[in-house]
Design an enzyme around this catalytic site. Sequence first.
Site, PDB file in Angstrom:
ATOM      1  N   ASP A 104       0.847  -1.199   0.000  1.00 50.55           N
ATOM      2  CA  ASP A 104       0.000   0.000   0.000  1.00 50.55           C
ATOM      3  C   ASP A 104       0.883   1.250   0.000  1.00 50.55           C
ATOM      4  O   ASP A 104       2.052   1.187   0.375  1.00 50.55           O
ATOM      5  CB  ASP A 104      -0.875   0.030   1.265  1.00 50.55           C
ATOM      6  CG  ASP A 104      -1.997  -0.997   1.218  1.00 50.55           C
ATOM      7  OD1 ASP A 104      -2.289  -1.531   0.138  1.00 50.55           O
ATOM      8  OD2 ASP A 104      -2.583  -1.263   2.285  1.00 50.55           O
ATOM      9  N   ARG A 155      -1.448  -0.339  -8.745  1.00 48.83           N
ATOM     10  CA  ARG A 155      -2.845   0.034  -8.445  1.00 48.83           C
ATOM     11  C   ARG A 155      -2.937   1.559  -8.401  1.00 48.83           C
ATOM     12  O   ARG A 155      -2.196   2.206  -7.664  1.00 48.83           O
ATOM     13  CB  ARG A 155      -3.228  -0.539  -7.073  1.00 48.83           C
ATOM     14  CG  ARG A 155      -4.550  -0.014  -6.510  1.00 48.83           C
ATOM     15  CD  ARG A 155      -4.620  -0.140  -4.981  1.00 48.83           C
ATOM     16  NE  ARG A 155      -4.404  -1.477  -4.510  1.00 48.83           N
ATOM     17  CZ  ARG A 155      -3.862  -1.757  -3.311  1.00 48.83           C
ATOM     18  NH1 ARG A 155      -3.503  -0.805  -2.472  1.00 48.83           N
ATOM     19  NH2 ARG A 155      -3.676  -3.000  -2.947  1.00 48.83           N
TER      20      ARG A 155
END
Length: 275
Positions: A104, A155
Site C-alpha cells: 500500500d 494500483r
Amino acid sequence: MIPPIASDFVAGETPEEALDHVAELNARGVKAIVNLLGEHYEKRENADADADAYIALANDIAARDVDACISVKPSQVGLGISDAAFEENIARIVDAAECFVWIDMEDHPTTDVTLDAYERHATETDGRVGVCVQANLKRTRDDLERLADLPGKVRLVKGAYDEPSELAHTEKSKVNDAYETYLTYMFEEFEDGVAVGSHDPRMIDLAKTLHDEHGTPFEIQMLTGVRENAQFDLADDYEVYQYIPYGSKWFSYFYRRVRERKENLLFALRAVIGR
Ligand code: FAD
C-alpha cells in the site's frame, strides 16, 4: 466482537474469519486482497509481529487454496521506525509468501522508499509484487514513467491522505482529472496490466473503454462493504478483487471510512435495519 455496523467494512478479527469471507467471495467470482489492520508502529517488536502475522496469513492462504493475495502498509512493518526495518520485514514477507504481495502507499514522505522497495522486489520476483500510486500527488506522472517497464502490478487510487497543496491536488475535481489522465497513460503504457483501485463508476467506465481501445488487461479493486453488489455484477465480465481488512484494530479503520464518506454510516445503518 465487531459490532454490526463496523462489521460491514471489516471481515472479522482473526485470519480464519477473513479467509472464510474470502471463500464466500471466491464462490461468487470475486478474488481477494487481505489486509491485516495496523499502521504507524513506533516499536520494532510490533512491526516484526505484524510481518510474522502476514507470513502466517500467506501460509494459511496457500493451505486453504483460496484465490487471495495480501496487501501490506509500509508503516505497519517498520517504516515508522527506520527504512532498514521496513526493508527487512518486507523482504521477509515477499520471500516467504507464495501469493502475490501488494504494498500500500501511505503519505508523501514514504513514497520514495516504498517505490524503491517495490522496484527491487518486483524485479527479483519477476512481478509477484504490486504497489499503489496516488492520483492526487503531482509527482505521480513521473513515478508512472519509472514504473511502466517494471514487472509487477500498479494500483491507481485517488489518494487517502491529506497532503500539502504544493505537492498534491487538493480539489476533488482536479484529483478526478488527474486520475483519468493517469489511467489513460497506464492503459497505453502498462502492457502487463492495470489495477483500478476505485469505487467511482466514472473511473470504472473509463477503464472499460480504455481496455476495449488498447486491449490492456485490468482488474478492478474495491473495499469490503463498499458497492458490493456492483463488485458481484462486474465480476461477471471483469477481474474483480475485494480488499479485505481484518484484525483487532478495526475501530480506527471504520472511523476513517465514515469520515471519508458520511453516507457509509447511513448505508451500513440501512443494511442493519433491513436485516
Ligand atoms: P470517491 O472519489 O470517494 O467517490 C466517487 C464516486 O464513487 C462516488 O460519487 C460514488 O458514486 C462512488 N462511491 C464511493 N464510495 C462509495 C460508497 N461508500 N458507496 C457507494 N458509492 C460510493 N489510498 C491510499 O492512499 N493508499 C492506498 O494504498 C490505497 N489502497 C486502496 C485500495 C483499494 C482496493 C481501494 C478501493 C482504495 C484504496 N485507497 C488507497 C483509497 C483511495 O485512495 C480513495 O481514498 C478511496 O478509494 C475513495 O475514492 P474512490 O475513487 O473510491 O471514490
